[in-house]
Write an enzyme that holds these catalytic residues in place. Sequence first.
Site, PDB file in Angstrom:
ATOM      1  N   HIS B  67       0.680  -4.436  -1.800  1.00  0.00           N
ATOM      2  CA  HIS B  67       1.455  -3.825  -0.716  1.00  0.00           C
ATOM      3  C   HIS B  67       2.911  -4.249  -0.777  1.00  0.00           C
ATOM      4  CE1 HIS B  67       0.073  -7.638   1.016  1.00  0.00           C
ATOM      5  NE2 HIS B  67       1.119  -7.586   1.838  1.00  0.00           N
ATOM      6  N   HIS B  69       5.023  -5.972   1.065  1.00  0.00           N
ATOM      7  CA  HIS B  69       5.634  -7.189   1.590  1.00  0.00           C
ATOM      8  C   HIS B  69       6.251  -8.009   0.457  1.00  0.00           C
ATOM      9  CE1 HIS B  69       3.330  -7.228   5.654  1.00  0.00           C
ATOM     10  NE2 HIS B  69       4.448  -6.553   5.701  1.00  0.00           N
ATOM     11  N   ASP B  71       6.469 -11.088  -0.188  1.00  0.00           N
ATOM     12  CA  ASP B  71       5.710 -12.151  -0.845  1.00  0.00           C
ATOM     13  C   ASP B  71       4.656 -11.580  -1.794  1.00  0.00           C
ATOM     14  OD1 ASP B  71       4.279 -11.216   1.337  1.00  0.00           O
ATOM     15  OD2 ASP B  71       3.199 -13.085   1.636  1.00  0.00           O
ATOM     16  N   HIS B  72       4.627 -10.248  -1.922  1.00  0.00           N
ATOM     17  CA  HIS B  72       3.709  -9.631  -2.879  1.00  0.00           C
ATOM     18  C   HIS B  72       4.437  -8.794  -3.915  1.00  0.00           C
ATOM     19  CE1 HIS B  72      -0.111 -10.619  -0.786  1.00  0.00           C
ATOM     20  NE2 HIS B  72       0.747 -10.784   0.205  1.00  0.00           N
ATOM     21  N   HIS B 155      -3.908  -3.988   6.837  1.00  0.00           N
ATOM     22  CA  HIS B 155      -2.694  -4.809   6.818  1.00  0.00           C
ATOM     23  C   HIS B 155      -1.365  -4.088   7.125  1.00  0.00           C
ATOM     24  CE1 HIS B 155      -0.525  -8.430   6.128  1.00  0.00           C
ATOM     25  NE2 HIS B 155       0.151  -7.927   5.110  1.00  0.00           N
ATOM     26  N   ASP B 176      -3.546  -8.740   1.027  1.00  0.00           N
ATOM     27  CA  ASP B 176      -3.724  -9.048   2.449  1.00  0.00           C
ATOM     28  C   ASP B 176      -4.490  -7.902   3.081  1.00  0.00           C
ATOM     29  OD1 ASP B 176      -2.185 -11.139   1.787  1.00  0.00           O
ATOM     30  OD2 ASP B 176      -0.433 -10.573   2.970  1.00  0.00           O
ATOM     31  N   GLU B 201      -7.490 -13.292   0.278  1.00  0.00           N
ATOM     32  CA  GLU B 201      -6.497 -14.037   1.051  1.00  0.00           C
ATOM     33  C   GLU B 201      -7.236 -14.873   2.094  1.00  0.00           C
ATOM     34  OE1 GLU B 201      -4.793 -13.273   4.469  1.00  0.00           O
ATOM     35  OE2 GLU B 201      -5.323 -11.166   4.767  1.00  0.00           O
ATOM     36  N   HIS B 413      -3.510 -17.618  -0.804  1.00  0.00           N
ATOM     37  CA  HIS B 413      -2.738 -17.144   0.334  1.00  0.00           C
ATOM     38  C   HIS B 413      -3.230 -17.770   1.636  1.00  0.00           C
ATOM     39  CE1 HIS B 413      -0.692 -14.297   3.008  1.00  0.00           C
ATOM     40  NE2 HIS B 413      -0.016 -13.870   1.975  1.00  0.00           N
TER      41      HIS B 413
END
Lengths: 685, 650
Positions: B67, B69, B71-72, B155, B176, B201, B413
């Site tokens: 996705h 975000h 941090d991904h 998410h 996530d 996660e 995570h």
Amino acid sequence: MKFTCLSKGGGFHFSPCHMLNVSGFRILLDCPLDLSSLALFSPVPVAHQAHESLDTDSVIRKKQKIEKTLDANDLVHAEPWYKTVKNLHLWDASFIDVVLISSPMGMLGLPFLTRTRDFSAKIYVTEASARIGQLLMEDLVSMHMELRQFYGPEDSCFPQWMRWEELEVLPSELRKIALGKDCEELGAWMPLYSAVDVKDCMRKVQTLKYAEEACYNGTLIVKAFSSGLEIGTCNWTINGPKKNIAYISSSIFVSMHAMDFDFLGLRGNDLIIYSDFSSLDKNMENDDTYFDPVTSSSGRDDVSNLEEMAASLLKDDESAEEIEKLVFICACALDSVRVGGSVLVPIDRLGVVLCLLEQMSLLLESSSLKVPIYIISSVAEELLAFTNIIPEWVCKQRQEKLFSGEPLFAHVKLIKERKIHVFPAVHSPELLTNWQEPCVVFCPNWSLRLGPVVHLLRHWCSDPNSLLVLESGVDADIALLPFKPMAMKVLQCSFLSGLSLQKVQPLLKILQPKLVLFPKDLSCKIQISEANMIFLFSENETLRIPSSKESTDIDIATDLASKFRWKTFKQETITRLEGELFMDHGKHRLLSGFQPANSKQQRPLVHWGSPDVKVLLTELSKMGISGTIKQVTDDAKSEDDAKSENAAAIIDIHDPEKALIDVRETDHIKISIQIIHGREFILYT
Amino acid sequence: MAIDSLVLGAGQEVGKSCVVVSINGKRIMFDCGMHMGYTDSRRYPDFSLISNTGDFDNALTCVVVTHFHLDHIGALPYFTEVCGYKGPIYMTYPTKALAPLMLEDYRKNMDRRGEDEQFTSDHITECMKKVIPVDLKQTVQVDKDLQIRAYYAGHVIGAAMFYAKVGDAAMVYTGDYNMTPDRHLGAAQIDRLQLDLVITESTYATTIRDSRYGREREFLKAVHTCIAAGGKVLIPTFALGRAQELCILLEDYWERMNLKVPIYFSAGLTIQANMYYKMLINWTSQKIKETYATRNAFDFKNVRNFDRSLINAPGPCVLFATPGMIVGGFSLEVFMQWAPSEMNLVTLPGYCVAGTIGHKLMSGKPTKIDLDKDTQIDVRCQIHQLSFSPHTDAKGIMDLVKFLSPKHAILVHGEKPKMATLKERIQSELGIPCYCPANNETVTVPSTHYVKADASETFIRSCLNPNFKFSTYSSVDKSYLDSKYSKAASGLQVSDERVAEGILVVEKGKKAKVIHQDELLLMLGDKKHEVQFAYCFPMHTERLQKTRTEELPSADTLLCDLDKCTLINQLSMKLSNELSDANILDLGEQLQVESFRVSICSKNSCPHRLSHSVHNDSESVFLCCHWSLRDEKLAWKIISIMKSSSPHTT
């Protein structure tokens, strides 16, 4: 496997329909409606009284079989019925296991099927096709309801026009529509389904994404791959334990609206069912173009690189040609609008309409003419909104629009700017307040028998400045019959609706099937290389296709396999199987399962090979059993024919007890050893 | 065969998610995130562990991003444009559409903070061009052997769990996910799959959350109280996801309560994001999805664009401003203006990175915040912390792992101590071996492998048909020995061994074959042979002697049929008395028990007769027996019965 072509269909709106028998399952491919036969009926507002007064006269004329030119009175004045696939009703619907729908048009006849008692098949449709198909069906029902108000409810279930006396006096062209060529299609007529039937039908449908695996009964895996014809249309692959089948419906390599023909997804299948009949309709016009050298050049052997070949299939001018067609239509429309005429576009091809809307508004803008575009249909608003939320189903260029944050189709913006107006019906109040002429109107139905088009056509048919844009494939003579005399200009335009024949050969080369099922009607127009075994099919003829794979693949779990006790022979190593056989996702799997402890004892031993008498004797003597060989050349005691003298032998055992071993080969190549009183005996073979 | 999972990021922490998995010779990188907490080299995963030569194209088969975000996905442009990975990248349609917005926003913030730029705007564009969009459930054939498939993860919009399969080995990387639907997204959804490994996660590894409904009401109440008193509400949030969710919530509330207070979006970004959301409405929850035709739920009625001049305009309002944790940008600008008034309200997201103003506000209730050396903000406004999160809670993680029942599980995570607790639960409650590796550690788990064979038609067909075998068993159940029920322990056993009729044949240089036992000989090109026993023995019967004497001498050697039958009949009765459970067939002239046959021998010199023993006795009847090897024991038993019975019949 068995294959029966029920109908080769007719053009874009009437898909072919087939029945397939695979791995013991019966699969129906598409279930369309033949809407072109609606031409038989008269749209309501035709002068009915005139018909009554002329009745006696015309009946006499008809009885005398004097053929005159058709006029509106020859049409059937009744609530229309709808023609389904003629051969489908010969099959028991409850025996169908799976229905695969490849286009929205291919599901118009589905409610007839789903409402039959005991119908229990699983229906697979792509998500987009299902939504569009549902809207088309709802629109059909609502248009029909409107028409029905004029006729009132039917009092008997058997309409007047279907009586033989009535059918007999029909002019030959119309009789052909009603009865078919061989007078066998009368049974295909059905009164239309209801809105409830449509809802029920949709509840039974299972929707899929492109390339989503659906597993039927653990055995068949079906997958839909984009065919490029229209948004949501698809080709199917059916994978069973012994068969890999690809079904190719009408496909377009590069589309301006829908996702391209995903032919690479169809690779790796042994059997291809080629069911794109679109070139059949085209070839009537120009037959000669299909034997041109392109066939041989594109089928050259030196194009061995697959990617290169795939690229050459995709790189083509067909879409450019389509754009030219659209531009031409828009130019004609502009000419009409300039002189104060209106343009009526009863085209029911979603993709074409969406592209035309974009082109038309562009052109009108550049010409600075203030001409409104109207879209009139009970489902137009929803359909237009829907086309803008399906980026996963449209062509690459339009997907790029999503990524740059623009709407997929321009109509969203145009509706907001009030350049395009969408109304549910001709009598909706918003239409009445907004209406201005000249204008451009998009509305259903292409048959010119149902929907807003009937009213508008009657309104404009005598205006020589106005323009009617028709799809080719519509029999304009009969279609326009109720609106005669026509002063209106008519532009009939053919749109790309399938593969061109010269691309079939290179396509098959890429897909590399072992077998091809090809329509007989097309086979004379094309040469398919000998590499593929070809079966030709024609309507209502069942083909039996031999199995291409001798054996079935089976997966054995490693933990189970490691437990097997192996026995080695000269070349082979063998072991008896254990565990339980499962069928999962079209694959046979042998997994370790429950096992009764005493199973090994009960298992019968199998002995084979011819024992060597001397070896046997030495083995026996090792165990302290001695005997002598008494060679018997002729097996006199055997009641069987003496065919086996060479192998027959008798061993006399004298120690420790008297016994006799009789080794012989019987007629059934069975060797029996007969022992008398040989109690403690172990045999080596 | 094994699956190696190299955890490059998000191992025992949250941030820079990145796991490289090797299955059967294929190497897939799941996620390519960055760590928001660092500004040095620790912010990116250590890509050199994948390939120290930097030849990532050969080292990796593909990259999969779950996705949008940061941090991904944050390290993706760096990985493709700076490190030079040119292979395929897969993500869902919404992720591909929205990721550039996220990356661009991050890049600008980096710029603003004066950090050295890791990638440029062009890098983002170039990177996104390499991305192949995928739809949910679509089976993507990455190459001949590798298949991947996306499943809905909840998410954020477009978030997906990815399934990967090479040969017989299969795994799922969840990214996530959220197991409960929220205002605009549905719950995660996945098929029951046969998996060797699940990497999940574990943000809320130990938390169990109550219903959203209460928490939503709390939030709405706080907002309503504030605006009713004429205050201003600042909702610092990121443009994507949370903003839309809260907006749908507020819109709904506004409609119900008939409120007219304006809702503002700070930047064009959110408005632009709404445009995407409208087109991607199919990726939202069922309820929202259905609104597409009438009024798209992302066509917010009460939402307007915000202008700087409105910051100090009188009257209540609600403002969505970026960024979420008030690290800078417009949300900080507005916060500085609004914080000193106790009428105003600031809502904070559920999680704030340490060091941000958001984090400071959350920890205790400070009255003053030092922005830098010269600036200090008076904080008198109310603070409300949003407690709904788009992550699944512990129950959700357990449910998913239980549903998928993989052979192994890896947790990423999350926070180390909580992960350890969850790991214990998974191992003890579900019996699934579980690991939570730290960054740059590799976990190796065995993978499924099937032996491939060809099965013959006969074998498959025989497996389709039931093949019941009945046998009696008498179990020596000790508990019943002394009781009168001991007899009840014996009974009929039904077995259905279809597979046991199959034989696996392996030949050098050929694919293994499974055949039915009947086909074996044909295949081996050998002949079957049967081992048969025969025994002919005399039997004295008085009655027979009598009848014999009355007969004509010519018929001396022939027994009349009637006699034969009566003798056989007698034997049959005898046998059925002795052998209670045997199936005795009386065929008139012969008796049959299984393969054992006995008939009266009419031959003068039967080869199976031991001639010397009874040669002199012409009055005796010879019984000729045949049986095959498998019934040997039975045969001798029957013979002994017959032998012993003969004196009695006389």
